[in-house]
Design an enzyme around this catalytic site. Sequence first.
Site, PDB file in Angstrom:
ATOM      1  N   GLU A 178       0.819  -1.222   0.000  1.00 23.38           N
ATOM      2  CA  GLU A 178       0.000   0.000   0.000  1.00 23.38           C
ATOM      3  C   GLU A 178       0.850   1.267   0.000  1.00 23.38           C
ATOM      4  OE1 GLU A 178      -3.697   2.167   2.383  1.00 23.38           O
ATOM      5  OE2 GLU A 178      -2.558   0.590   3.367  1.00 23.38           O
ATOM      6  N   LYS A 215      -2.726  -2.164  -2.949  1.00 20.47           N
ATOM      7  CA  LYS A 215      -3.757  -1.260  -2.416  1.00 20.47           C
ATOM      8  C   LYS A 215      -3.329   0.162  -2.734  1.00 20.47           C
ATOM      9  CE  LYS A 215      -6.545  -0.033   1.601  1.00 20.47           C
ATOM     10  NZ  LYS A 215      -7.070  -0.455   2.920  1.00 20.47           N
TER      11      LYS A 215
END
Length: 297
Positions: A178, A215
């Site tokens: 992420e 992500k």
Amino acid sequence: MSAKDAQRTRIATAPGFIAALDQSGGSTPTALAAYGVEPSDYNGDAEMYAAVHAMRSRIITNEAFSDDKVLGAILFERTMDSEINGKPSAKVLWEDRGVVPFLKIDKGLADMENGVQMLKPMPELDALLAKGNAAGIFGTKERSLVHEANAKGIADVVAQQFDVAKQVIAAGMVPIIEPEVHIKSATKAEAEDMLAAEIMTHLDKLDEGCDVILKLTIPTNAGLYDAAADHPRVLRVVALSGGYSTDEACSLLGQNHKMIASFSRALAEGLSVKMSDDEFTAALGANIGKIYDASIA
């Protein structure tokens, strides 16, 4: 089929989204305040964490939080270590709810340098991964933050993320990488172009069987991460809500047909501790319905 194989297939192929229930110490008071629990309602960290666990438990056990729309859920370490109705949280998710459990493993963000905030050091990561495996956790999540289109900073963030991902893979788990781009960055689109290129470079270097989930902030230019979503080493590309309202996040996500949601604030928007069970179910169900529809658009 083993549980992990079933979980991998579900995450890679099923319609739905991944819920983010992983607010940590720094963001917990804000999440509780949005839920109607003020700092004056609890005394010290123990009571604060008990309050947020009660909120998460209410979400997880609610009938609206169903496996026909929710594929997975990301947990904070304290949530993994806690029980829901006398059963470990991760086991409740998978065995009772059909939802794949993930674990937030990062220890927060380092100070900004070269326009980014990298992961703080994680010297006890191997021990945490072993604990996660024992608890039935399928994968992990680690968040960095990009503030501006700085080539060196973005290259450093992505390199660090993939180094951590390899450690997670070696432990038998699937990492959610992420590198968030701040939605209010003045150079958001340029930063995302740089990020997409760096990610593809690192994906191409992964060995077969070393699979990851990405992500990412919903991009300014829709479809930017389609090539990453099609990469053989990527199980799924999921989107963070990044401070957008539920409606904004869902509208933007709907323009990116190869991303699904992994929302936190947007998932819990409008929920209140003061709601009756019926009111809570209706509000949560409405949020889940919007997020699911945007994820399958």
